[in-house]
Every structure is written in structure tokens, then in C-alpha cells.
Design an enzyme around this catalytic site. Structure first.
Site, PDB file in Angstrom:
ATOM      1  N   PHE A   1       0.837  -1.196   0.000  1.00  0.00           N
ATOM      2  CA  PHE A   1       0.000   0.000   0.000  1.00  0.00           C
ATOM      3  C   PHE A   1       0.869   1.242   0.000  1.00  0.00           C
ATOM      4  O   PHE A   1       1.844   1.330   0.758  1.00  0.00           O
ATOM      5  CB  PHE A   1      -0.874   0.058   1.266  1.00  0.00           C
ATOM      6  CG  PHE A   1      -1.862  -1.053   1.409  1.00  0.00           C
ATOM      7  CD1 PHE A   1      -3.171  -0.900   0.978  1.00  0.00           C
ATOM      8  CD2 PHE A   1      -1.493  -2.261   1.998  1.00  0.00           C
ATOM      9  CE1 PHE A   1      -4.097  -1.919   1.129  1.00  0.00           C
ATOM     10  CE2 PHE A   1      -2.409  -3.286   2.157  1.00  0.00           C
ATOM     11  CZ  PHE A   1      -3.713  -3.113   1.719  1.00  0.00           C
ATOM     12  N   ASP A   2       0.510   2.197  -0.827  1.00  0.00           N
ATOM     13  CA  ASP A   2       1.058   3.526  -0.644  1.00  0.00           C
ATOM     14  C   ASP A   2       0.391   4.122   0.588  1.00  0.00           C
ATOM     15  O   ASP A   2      -0.757   3.788   0.904  1.00  0.00           O
ATOM     16  CB  ASP A   2       0.780   4.398  -1.866  1.00  0.00           C
ATOM     17  CG  ASP A   2       1.305   5.808  -1.695  1.00  0.00           C
ATOM     18  OD1 ASP A   2       2.512   5.961  -1.471  1.00  0.00           O
ATOM     19  OD2 ASP A   2       0.492   6.749  -1.752  1.00  0.00           O
ATOM     20  N   LYS A   3       1.092   4.987   1.297  1.00  0.00           N
ATOM     21  CA  LYS A   3       0.514   5.552   2.532  1.00  0.00           C
ATOM     22  C   LYS A   3      -0.445   6.690   2.243  1.00  0.00           C
ATOM     23  O   LYS A   3      -1.649   6.605   2.489  1.00  0.00           O
ATOM     24  CB  LYS A   3       1.613   6.038   3.477  1.00  0.00           C
ATOM     25  CG  LYS A   3       1.052   6.652   4.783  1.00  0.00           C
ATOM     26  CD  LYS A   3       2.144   7.143   5.690  1.00  0.00           C
ATOM     27  CE  LYS A   3       2.698   8.478   5.229  1.00  0.00           C
ATOM     28  NZ  LYS A   3       1.739   9.595   5.410  1.00  0.00           N
ATOM     29  N   THR A   4       0.072   7.773   1.680  1.00  0.00           N
ATOM     30  CA  THR A   4      -0.715   8.997   1.544  1.00  0.00           C
ATOM     31  C   THR A   4      -1.828   8.833   0.511  1.00  0.00           C
ATOM     32  O   THR A   4      -1.587   8.488  -0.641  1.00  0.00           O
ATOM     33  CB  THR A   4       0.197  10.173   1.131  1.00  0.00           C
ATOM     34  OG1 THR A   4       1.250  10.281   2.071  1.00  0.00           O
ATOM     35  CG2 THR A   4      -0.593  11.464   1.090  1.00  0.00           C
TER      36      THR A   4
ATOM     37  N   VAL B   1      -1.244  -1.060  -4.307  1.00  0.00           N
ATOM     38  CA  VAL B   1      -2.440  -0.231  -4.213  1.00  0.00           C
ATOM     39  C   VAL B   1      -2.016   1.230  -4.042  1.00  0.00           C
ATOM     40  O   VAL B   1      -1.280   1.568  -3.113  1.00  0.00           O
ATOM     41  CB  VAL B   1      -3.322  -0.646  -3.013  1.00  0.00           C
ATOM     42  CG1 VAL B   1      -4.634   0.126  -3.022  1.00  0.00           C
ATOM     43  CG2 VAL B   1      -3.581  -2.138  -3.040  1.00  0.00           C
TER      44      VAL B   1
END
Length: 828
Positions: free
Chosen positions: A509-512, A711
């Protein structure tokens, strides 16, 4: 030697290609690379939020930028004139018919590539120097693809994108008198009726033998009509499909005097195929239903009143009026009125979304994709309560709905890995079966039996070994899965991503904007060495106003609120320092804003230890930090926080229940912030301090280990998503970039749709495996059984039963429950 780079949008160079997988993109880059002064050309990795682009490396001492762009446009125009593309919607067909149709189409002079889906979608690339579009359509008709006609003009966008075959006229009858699935079913039932009549007459009456014989011949005609037609088409194309041997088996039964058994064979075979055709038509109609979401007309506001016009005549900046309980006719944003809009048809969101007008319509029209979801609306969604006035931002042919319909249609022609395997398996299996049947014809030489018995056994084996169920097992599941996903607000681009997503054990997953809201707020503004907070904010706001980064927007928004209307200086000459920060000039001085790493790379006063300590304290509290330096003076530190999504923790838990063994968060933020967010949402691994290139390398590493889905938002994460096994974009509705980049696009900006997509993919993979076991198992059972004496009628009963079983098993995917959390695919 000096090298410069430029990027040009592929849509501008090659407007007719459906996507970057098209061969014309490769032809373009190869052609440009041969030009003197151009060193290389390739598909860009899109680190910026642009459309698909081609990146061109050139020597400015030998060729100018203007010449490069002119050459690229000229090469694109030449390719566009040379190579044509057709996407045609035909009638649904059996899997073997689709495969045979592909072969026949590829044999047409000038056709370079063809892909045919059992749902009836034909995708063709052709050379205009060899065949024109009109001739190609005639050739398609001549090889038995039926009469290609333009769909009756509907007022929806897809009508401009997709052509149809066998479109229905207004009274609902089949167009052009083409045979359809109802005709096929009718012929099959007539065959069965005649078979029953002949059998009853011969069993219970004293009529002469010629009467039942005549009735059986009638049964042969109706039962064998479609199979004979298909066999003739295959022979014209130089192919000999094993299904055509059903006719040989039926004729063989008749030659042995077993007219009733031959008629039974044709009845069961034709009934099975007509029901298979009907079932595939159901999956096809589930996809076609998307195109019917858009209304046919729109009420456009004019001076002094309003006027109803067809939606395909709407222009950008038109204002449409949408009353309660009406479907929204175009993509756009609200300029007047408040209401709730049911977006489920596009995004799959179960709860209506509140909409309100923008403050500045003119400013909003300049960059509509950046607007908040509370202002934006999409074609085909339903206005529930109050009246709305909407400013149109896209033509009907370019709306989110139109793009989704087109991409889903194209996805039908993309084969999954299992389907490619079964196709390859059949290429070896079919000749082996035919050879085995020929050997069985001579069994009478070895064992003591008449030739007629050996001949009958060979015919029965041909029936038993025909891989109909195998051929349809994967495409029926893939088609149903894609249709169900689209109905749930998830766009899956083909069988490959659908299958892969169901087998992956790791998701990154990307965070932001993915695990967090993507709406950071300014929480701290700490001046350094006596610098006032107002002075720090005035400089920071001035610079960040020039940037479109989400963190910059937060600094500007919250900074202005803290300044209380106080004026800020004018900044100019903004430069982005990738992954580190920005540089601009304010009042003649250079201003740097960015991470602490930035100040170890740029010239000037090194970072004071007191500032570093302040940064570390803020980061320990989960803040993202930005240091501000003007000239040689450090003004202070800004602290920002992005709130984790409410649904993130629940989504991660559901993914674990579905069997995803490993989840990783990757972020450009410092490790402490990454750890804090990961802990809050329940992710075990957090990789922080990653530059864009580092993210790509991390994904490549994960892909080698076990395969990984990435994602993100489909824009800033495009390079990482492109290198993942499956790229998943969130919030793709209305975002052209996200729709184009991802293998799987979650139309809503909602993590809840991710477990649905993964669960559906896993259910699809399970059903494909089940279908393969059933189809191969039936062949393994029937072949030895027929060799040992199983009658032909029983063999065809088992054969057709297995075919129908795998088709209806695949159709269960159309009823997959979106709220199912264990991935077992409970049905509605």
C-alpha cells in the site's frame, strides 16, 4: 555528448489506439529511435500525473525540441493512416467458435491481429494499405461472422465507441433475420420432440419403419443444423474442430441403423450448446447493462430558459439541470443546488454521496479532476433529492461511464494465463484424440468383433473426448467475474489481472491517500532562533502556493487560516527537487522547503542541530516535517499530519481473513511516521524514507519473492504500480490517469472495495480450478468408459452435462456478494 528528454502524450500522437499495449506504440518508438539525433524512445514511466506518454531522448546539438515533436506527430499520423483498429460487438458464441473465429479473421489479408471473446467482442488490428474498413467488414461477413451493422444511434457515449452486430430493431426482433440463441434452442427442442415422437411410434404402434425413419431424419436436420453450419465455417477456414466430429458420430450411428441414438446425440449436443449460448449471453448482457445507465437526453440551461437535447450533443461548459430521481447525463461539477447522489452504478458505493456547489465555477473548470468528491458527479448516477445544476466537463464519448464500458469490452478479449494454457493444451490434445480414434477403427483386426462395433466405439470416443467443457471453463468464469466486478464499482482489465489478484499472497500500500485520507493538516509551525510563527508561515505559504502537492495545499490552506488574512509576499521560479522538496525565490532570496535530507545536498548553511532535534521530536509524534530556509537563515519547521482512513484497519483485517499473508506499507515519509500509521491500521511492515525509484525497486523485489499487488492512487504511484504483478488504483472514477494506469481500478475512493475485488478474484480462481477438474475429470472418465463399452448416448449425456455444469458454475460469480468477508462468494 549532451542528451535532453521530452515527453508527449500518446493520445495526441496516436489518438485511435485503444491502449498502450497496442502494437502501434511499439512501432512508434522503434520508428523514432531510427531518426538522426534521437537516441532512444520508450513508454514513459509516468512519475508525473499525466496521460500515457512516450519519452524521447534526443541530442539538442543535432535536433531541436520543436523538430522532435514535429517528427513524433508526423510518425503518429503516418501510423494512424497505415494501421486501423476495430472494436466490434457481435453476438455471444461458444468458446470454440470464438477461437475458430480468431483464426478465420487472422487469415483475412491485411489483418495483423484479432482477439474474439465468447461474449461476442471482436478486437481487430489491420493494415490499411492491404484492406480498408469497408472491405474488412465484408470479409467478416463472408467468413460467417454475420452481418456487421452500426448500432441504432443511442444518446449514450458508448454508441460512439462500440459497434454492434445483430442489433435489435425497435420492435425487439432480431435484426436482419439472423439466427439467434432462441432459434438455436427452438431447433434443439424440435429435434427432441421429433426424436420422442419417432421413438414412441416405433415402440407402441405398428406403423411401417419408414415413418419413424422420416421423423428421425427431421430430428437430424434440426439437431444438426447449427453444428453443420459451424463445421462448414471451420472447414472454410482450414480448421478441423473436434466438435465437428459429433456430426461424423451421428452419421456413423445412422449408417449402423441406430437412427434414434444418433438423433439423441444431436439433440443433447444441440440442447447443451443452446443453453451454453444462453448462459454466456447472460454474462454478456450484464456488461452491456453498463451502457444503458446514461440517459438519452439532457435538460440544458439557456438564456431565458432551458432546452432538452440529446446527450451526445452536450458540449464542455454546458450547464445541465437534473431534477430529483433523474440520472445525471454527463460528467461535471455542481454549480447550483444541493442533493444526495446514488453513485453505486459507477463506483459501487452503497450509501448516497452528498453533493454541493463549488465556490468558484470558473476556477473549478480549469482543473476539475482536482475537485473534492462532494462537488463532482458522473454520467449514469442518480440524483435523489434536490434539483442540481451541473457544469459539463467531458463530452459523452469521454465520460467515465463511456471509458469504463469501452475498457470492460476490451477486457473481454484479454486471455488469462489459464485460458492460454487450455488453448495450448487443446492444440496437442485434439490431434491425439483423433489419432486414438483412428486406431480404434482397426480394433476389429485385433479382437474378435465386427467392423461396425469398432466403428461405433471410435465414434463414441470422439464424442467423449471432445473438450467442450475445457474450452468454455475459463472464459465463462473470466467473463462473469469481469461483469460482476464492473457492477460492483471495480474495473478489471482482463482475465490476467483477475486471476493473478486471486492468487497473490502480498499486497503493498502507498501511505498517503491510500491508507490515509490524503488530506493532511498543518499541526505545527515552530520558528527557529526567534523567528515569529507569522513570518515562517508567510514565506512557506508564498512558496507552496505555486506547488500542486497535497502537503503544499495543506500548508497554504491552514497557513492562511492561521495568518488571519495577512498578506503574503510574491514567490516565483518554483523548482521541484524530486523526493526532497522545493526551491523558489521570494523577495530576491532563494527559499528551500523540504526534508532534512535536502539541506545536506544543497549549498549554504548546514542544518543546525537544534532544528534537527525539533524535527526528530515532531516525527516521533507521527508528524511529517518540512524545514524552511530563506537565504542562509533557517526560519523554522512545519509539522503536518495525515489521518488514517476509518476503513483502513477494517480493510486490512478483512484481507487477512481472505488469506493475504503479507501486507506492506511503502512511503516517502520518514520511518517513524510510517511506523506510526502502519501500527494504527494493523500493518506489520512499514518501509519509509523511500524515493520514487526506491518504491519501484521495493515492488520489483516483492514481485520476485512471491508476486505483489500495489495499491495507490494511480497517479504518483504509477511507476510502482506498473512494476507490480497487479496494479490497483483507488478513486479512479473521473480520473483518466488512474483508469489508464491500473490493472484493477477501484472506482470509489473507498478501501472497502479492495476486499471485494480480492475476494471476487479468489472466488474466480476457485471456480476456474473447479471447472478444470470437472472438464478434465469427465474426459478421463468417459474415454476409458466408452472404450470399455459405454453407449454413445450416455457419453454425450455426460459430455453435455459437464459443459453446462462448468458454465452455470461460472455464472455463480454474477451473484457474488459484495459484503462477503470470507471470500467464499456467498450468493444472493
Amino acid at each position: 555528448m549532451m542528451t535532453n528528454k521530452t515527453r508527449i502524450e500518446i493520445d495526441l500522437i496516436l489518438p485511435s489506439v485503444p491502449d498502450t499495449r497496442d502494437a502501434c506504440v511499439e512501432r512508434l518508438t522503434e520508428r523514432l529511435a531510427t531518426v538522426e539525433g534521437i537516441e532512444a524512445a520508450h513508454l514513459a514511466d509516468r512519475k508525473s500525473p499525466d496521460q500515457e506518454q512516450v519519452c524521447i531522448h534526443y541530442d539538442p546539438n543535432r535536433i531541436t525540441l520543436g523538430e522532435v515533436r514535429k517528427l513524433a506527430m508526423r510518425a503518429g499520423a503516418e501510423l494512424d493512416q497505415r494501421y486501423g483498429h476495430l472494436l466490434i460487438h457481435s453476438q455471444s458464441m461458444h468458446a470454440r467458435q470464438a477461437r475458430s473465429a480468431e483464426e478465420r479473421i487472422r487469415q483475412i489479408d491485411g489483418v495483423l491481429e484479432a482477439a474474439v471473446s465468447p461474449a461476442g467482442m471482436l478486437r481487430i488490428e489491420f493494415d490499411r494499405q492491404v484492406v480498408n474498413e469497408d472491405s474488412l467488414r465484408t470479409d467478416l461477413q463472408n467468413i460467417g461472422m454475420g452481418k456487421i451493422v452500426e448500432e441504432k444511434k443511442r444518446k449514450t457515449a458508448p454508441s460512439a465507441e462500440v459497434e454492434t452486430e445483430g442489433a435489435e430493431n425497435e420492435d425487439g426482433h432480431e435484426h436482419g433475420g439472423q439466427f439467434g440463441e432462441k432459434t438455436e434452442l427452438g431447433f434443439s427442442l424440435l429435434c427432441g420432440g421429433l426424436l420422442l415422437s419417432g421413438w414412441l411410434l416405433s415402440l407402441f404402434t405398428e406403423v411401417v419403419a419408414s415413418v419413424p425413419l422420416a421423423i428421425y431424419i427431421g430430428a437430424y436436420f434440426f439437431g444438426g443444423f447449427f453444428t453443420l453450419r459451424e463445421a462448414f465455417q471451420n472447414i472454410r477456414a482450414g480448421r478441423f474442430e473436434i466438435d465437428s466430429l459429433m456430426l461424423v458420430a451421428a452419421i456413423g450411428a445412422a449408417s449402423l441403423g441406430e437412427w434414434a441414438e444418433g438423433a439423441l446425440l444431436l439433440f443433447l449436443f444441440s440442447l447443451g450448446h443452446s443453453l451454453e449460448h444462453y448462459a454466456m449471453g447472460r454474462a454478456k448482457k450484464a456488461i452491456e447493462a453498463l451502457a444503458d445507465l446514461a440517459p438519452q437526453t439532457a435538460l440544458v440551461r439557456h438564456e431565458g430558459g432551458s432546452k432538452e437535447v440529446p446527450v451526445d450533443q452536450l458540449q464542455v461548459d454546458d450547464v445541465v439541470i437534473v431534477k430529483p430521481n433523474e440520472r445525471i447525463p454527463a460528467d461535471g461539477f455542481v454549480i447550483k443546488g444541493e442533493s444526495s447522489v446514488n453513485q453505486a452504478p459507477i463506483t459501487g458505493e452503497s450509501v448516497p454521496v452528498d453533493k454541493q456547489p463549488v465556490d468558484e465555477p470558473e476556477q473549478a473548470a480549469q482543473n476539475p479532476e482536482q475537485l473534492d468528491s462532494r462537488h463532482r458527479v458522473y454520467t449514469g448516477t442518480i440524483n435523489e433529492s434536490g434539483a442540481l445544476e451541473i457544469q459539463v466537463t467531458k463530452l459523452s464519448s469521454e465520460s467515465t461511464l463511456a471509458r469504463v464500458v469501452k475498457m470492460v469490452s476490451e477486457a473481454e478479449t484479454q486471455k488469462s494465463p489459464t485460458q492460454r494454457f487450455t488453448d495450448k493444451f487443446e492444440r496437442y490434445f485434439v490431434p491425439a484424440v483423433i489419432a486414438f480414434a483412428v486406431i480404434l477403427l482397426f480394433a476389429w483386426v485385433v479382437i474378435d468383433e465386427p467392423f461396425s462395433a469398432s466403428f461405433y466405439r471410435a465414434m463414441a470416443v470422439l464424442v467423449a473426448a471432445s473438450p467442450c467443457a475445457l474450452a468454455i471453463s475459463t472464459p465463462s468464469a473470466v467473463l462473469s467475474g469481469i461483469a460482476r466486478a464492473a457492477r460492483g464499482g471495480v474495473l478489471v482489465k482482463g482475465g490476467g489481472p483477475l486471476e493473478h489478484l486471486g492468487t497473490l499472497g502480498a499486497i503493498a500500500f502507498d501511505k498517503t491517500g491510500t491508507l490515509t485520507e490524503g488530506k493532511p493538516r498543518l499541526t505545527d509551525a515552530i520558528g527557529h532562533d526567534g523567528v515569529a510563527e507569522d513570518e515562517l508561515l508567510r514565506v512557506a505559504v508564498a512558496v507552496e502556493e505555486l506547488s500542486d502537492h497535497p502537503l503544499a495545499a495543506a500548508v497554504v490552506r491552514d497557513g492562511r487560516e492561521r495568518l488571519g488574512g495577512e498578506s503574503t509576499p510574491q514567490a516565483h521560479d518554483l523548482q521541484s527537487i524530486t523526493g526532497r522538496g522545493v526551491k523558489a525565490r521570494v523577495d530576491g532570496q532563494a527559499v528551500y522547503i523540504g526534508k532534512d535530507d535536502l539541506f545536506g545536498e544543497v549549498e549554504g548553511t548546514p542544518l543546525p542541530e537544534s532544528v534537527r532535534e525539533q524535527v526528530e521530536a515532531l516525527e516521533a509524534d507521527g508528524r511529517t516535517t518540512m524545514i524552511v530556509r530563506r537565504g542562509e537563515t533557517y526560519l523554522g519547521v512545519l509539522g503536518l499530519m495525515d489521518t488514517p482512513r476509518e476503513t483502513a484497519k477494517r480493510t486490512v483485517a478483512r484481507l487477512r481473513e481472505l488469506g493475504v499473508r503479507r501486507m506492506i506499507m511503502i512511503s516517502g515519509d520518514n520511518q517513524q511516521v510510517a511506523d506510526a500509521v502502519a501500527k494504527e491500521v494493523g500493518i506489520d511492515e512499514a518501509w519509509g524514507d523511500l524515493m520514487p525509484d526506491d518504491k519501484v525497486e521495493s515492488i520489483k523485489k516483492l514481485r520476485k519473492e512471491d508476486g505483489v499487488a500495489m495499491v495507490g492512487d494511480g497517479v504518483n504511484d504509477a511507476p510502482a504500480m506498473a512494476n507490480a504483478t497487479v496494479g490497483i488504483a483507488m478513486g479512479a472514477a473521473g480520473s483518466d490517469v488512474a483508469l489508464e494506469t491500473a490493472d484493477v481500478a477501484l472506482m470509489a475512493d473507498d478501501l472497502n472495495h479492495l476486499p471485494f475485488a480480492v475476494g471476487l478474484s479468489r472466488q474466480t480462481s476457485r471456480i476456474i480450478r473447479q471447472n478444470l477438474w470437472v472438464s478434465l475429470g469427465m474426459v478421463l472418465f468417459l474415454v476409458p468408459a466408452t472404450v470399455l463399452g459405454l453407449q454413445m448416448g450416455a457419453a454425450v449425456l455426460f459430455h453435455e452435462g459437464s459443459t453446462l455444469l462448468v458454465v452455470f458454475n461460472a455464472l455463480r460469480l454474477l451473484a457474488y456478494a459484495q459484503n462477503d468477508s470470507d471470500g467464499r462468494g456467498s450468493q444472493d
